[in-house]
Design a protein around this motif. Structure first.
Motif, PDB file in Angstrom:
ATOM      1  N   TYR A 157       5.174 -34.909 -69.017  1.00  0.00           N
ATOM      2  CA  TYR A 157       5.866 -33.642 -68.289  1.00  0.00           C
ATOM      3  C   TYR A 157       4.892 -32.495 -67.809  1.00  0.00           C
ATOM      4  O   TYR A 157       4.813 -32.021 -67.091  1.00  0.00           O
ATOM      5  CB  TYR A 157       7.801 -33.705 -67.402  1.00  0.00           C
ATOM      6  N   ILE A 158       5.465 -31.776 -69.726  1.00  0.00           N
ATOM      7  CA  ILE A 158       4.685 -30.452 -69.140  1.00  0.00           C
ATOM      8  C   ILE A 158       2.986 -30.488 -68.565  1.00  0.00           C
ATOM      9  O   ILE A 158       2.743 -30.161 -68.241  1.00  0.00           O
ATOM     10  CB  ILE A 158       5.028 -30.462 -70.790  1.00  0.00           C
ATOM     11  N   LEU A 159       2.397 -31.962 -69.790  1.00  0.00           N
ATOM     12  CA  LEU A 159       0.880 -32.007 -69.165  1.00  0.00           C
ATOM     13  C   LEU A 159       0.688 -32.388 -67.577  1.00  0.00           C
ATOM     14  O   LEU A 159      -0.343 -31.567 -66.789  1.00  0.00           O
ATOM     15  CB  LEU A 159       0.551 -32.857 -69.287  1.00  0.00           C
ATOM     16  N   SER A 160       1.512 -32.798 -67.130  1.00  0.00           N
ATOM     17  CA  SER A 160       1.752 -32.996 -65.511  1.00  0.00           C
ATOM     18  C   SER A 160       1.362 -31.535 -64.836  1.00  0.00           C
ATOM     19  O   SER A 160       0.907 -30.727 -63.455  1.00  0.00           O
ATOM     20  CB  SER A 160       3.187 -34.037 -64.713  1.00  0.00           C
ATOM     21  N   PHE A 161       2.975 -30.955 -65.104  1.00  0.00           N
ATOM     22  CA  PHE A 161       2.949 -29.731 -64.656  1.00  0.00           C
ATOM     23  C   PHE A 161       1.649 -28.218 -64.676  1.00  0.00           C
ATOM     24  O   PHE A 161       1.745 -27.903 -64.032  1.00  0.00           O
ATOM     25  CB  PHE A 161       4.291 -29.363 -65.453  1.00  0.00           C
ATOM     26  N   ALA A 162       1.517 -28.447 -65.865  1.00  0.00           N
ATOM     27  CA  ALA A 162       0.225 -28.165 -66.424  1.00  0.00           C
ATOM     28  C   ALA A 162      -1.167 -27.876 -65.439  1.00  0.00           C
ATOM     29  O   ALA A 162      -1.489 -27.526 -64.966  1.00  0.00           O
ATOM     30  CB  ALA A 162      -0.204 -28.037 -67.594  1.00  0.00           C
ATOM     31  N   ARG A 163      -1.221 -29.634 -65.209  1.00  0.00           N
ATOM     32  CA  ARG A 163      -2.486 -29.764 -64.163  1.00  0.00           C
ATOM     33  C   ARG A 163      -2.152 -29.669 -63.238  1.00  0.00           C
ATOM     34  O   ARG A 163      -3.432 -29.108 -61.949  1.00  0.00           O
ATOM     35  CB  ARG A 163      -2.740 -31.422 -64.769  1.00  0.00           C
ATOM     36  N   SER A 164      -0.851 -29.608 -62.866  1.00  0.00           N
ATOM     37  CA  SER A 164      -0.678 -29.912 -61.077  1.00  0.00           C
ATOM     38  C   SER A 164      -1.080 -27.924 -61.232  1.00  0.00           C
ATOM     39  O   SER A 164      -1.263 -27.607 -59.407  1.00  0.00           O
ATOM     40  CB  SER A 164       1.042 -30.253 -61.255  1.00  0.00           C
ATOM     41  N   LEU A 165      -0.585 -27.082 -61.209  1.00  0.00           N
ATOM     42  CA  LEU A 165      -0.031 -26.157 -61.169  1.00  0.00           C
ATOM     43  C   LEU A 165      -2.218 -25.325 -61.578  1.00  0.00           C
ATOM     44  O   LEU A 165      -2.495 -24.398 -61.032  1.00  0.00           O
ATOM     45  CB  LEU A 165       0.104 -25.352 -63.133  1.00  0.00           C
ATOM     46  N   GLY A 166      -3.054 -25.705 -61.917  1.00  0.00           N
ATOM     47  CA  GLY A 166      -4.626 -25.085 -62.609  1.00  0.00           C
ATOM     48  C   GLY A 166      -5.237 -26.100 -61.048  1.00  0.00           C
ATOM     49  O   GLY A 166      -7.137 -26.159 -61.168  1.00  0.00           O
ATOM     50  N   GLU A 167      -4.438 -27.210 -60.480  1.00  0.00           N
ATOM     51  CA  GLU A 167      -5.473 -28.318 -59.586  1.00  0.00           C
ATOM     52  C   GLU A 167      -6.028 -27.150 -58.532  1.00  0.00           C
ATOM     53  O   GLU A 167      -5.521 -26.766 -57.407  1.00  0.00           O
ATOM     54  CB  GLU A 167      -4.375 -29.234 -59.237  1.00  0.00           C
ATOM     55  N   PHE A 168      -7.561 -27.338 -58.527  1.00  0.00           N
ATOM     56  CA  PHE A 168      -8.042 -25.949 -57.121  1.00  0.00           C
ATOM     57  C   PHE A 168      -8.670 -27.452 -56.416  1.00  0.00           C
ATOM     58  O   PHE A 168      -8.639 -27.030 -54.495  1.00  0.00           O
ATOM     59  CB  PHE A 168      -9.314 -25.613 -58.114  1.00  0.00           C
ATOM     60  N   GLY A 169      -9.836 -28.471 -56.732  1.00  0.00           N
ATOM     61  CA  GLY A 169     -10.742 -28.790 -55.957  1.00  0.00           C
ATOM     62  C   GLY A 169     -10.283 -29.513 -54.715  1.00  0.00           C
ATOM     63  O   GLY A 169     -10.570 -29.935 -53.947  1.00  0.00           O
TER      64      GLY A 169
END
Length: 225
Positions: A157-169
């Motif tokens: 969950y934490i990894l998913s949250f962090a990846r979603s938070l930084g999503e750009f392209g």
């Protein structure tokens, strides 16, 4: 010396939207990832390797490629996009929901891989013992598999949250950069730097560094707990 004036409403709006998108998308990707990883860990069907490779593709594809594929799949010319527009009276693309979908897609591989490792580390003799006394598959999952693998669920969950938070392209491709509606912190930083507004770019960058630091700190505490 002149004080630097900060538009707090302008600063907070992308942060709030990024947190909302990350919270919802991380919950969805965790639920989907846990379910599929559990099913696949117990499956030996033909084509399993190909299917798992497809699951991991968003992790290695350029985000713009993922965004383009989502745009074609969910756009107003696709049957999915047309059905969604008929159902919700609004298109999927260039909406807050589109940002959530993009984040789910790009963060799912991290959840799946983490949970796959977590499930494979469980001694399956425990499940076999429970089945031998009449436990159903759901009971085995609920009372044995999930509690043992719960630290992996938190990490996923934490990894998913962090990846979603930084999503750009992918987000930029399918959700756009509409202030107050779809503009997240990564896209806001890009626009601020492009327009020369370094003050706002720095403020958003500091906020992202702070949030990411807290997430890494939380992950470390879970591992040592």
């Amino acid at each position: 010396m002149n004080m630097i004036e900060i538009d707090w409403a302008q600063l907070w709006t992308p942060i709030r939207l990024s947190l909302q998108v990350a919270l919802l998308s991380s919950v969805l990707s965790t639920l989907i990832g846990v379910t599929l990883a559990w099913r696949m860990s117990r499956s030996s069907v033909k084509g399993k390797v190909l299917l798992e490779t497809a699951f991991m593709l968003p992790l290695v594809l350029p985000p713009t490629v993922v965004g383009f594929l989502l745009l074609v799949t969910l756009g107003r010319r696709s049957w999915i996009g047309q059905f969604a527009e008929w159902l919700f009276s609004a298109p999927i693309i260039f909406s807050w929901g589109a940002a959530v979908i993009a984040s789910v897609v790009v963060s799912f591989p991290l959840v799946y891989q983490t949970m796959k490792t977590g499930f494979h580390s469980i001694d399956y003799q425990l499940g076999d013992a429970a089945r031998s006394i009449g436990a159903s598959e759901w009971q085995v999952f609920r009372y044995i598999t999930l509690p043992i693998a719960f630290p992996s669920v938190i990490t996923a969950y934490i990894l998913s949250f962090a990846r979603s938070l930084g999503e750009f392209g992918a987000t930029l491709m399918i959700a756009g950069n509409i202030p107050g509606r779809t503009q997240t912190v990564p896209t806001a930083i890009f626009v601020a730097v492009d327009s020369g507004n370094m003050t706002m770019a720095w403020m958003w960058t500091i906020s992202m560094v702070f949030i990411s630091f807290l997430l890494l700190l939380l992950t470390g505490r879970k591992k040592t707990a």
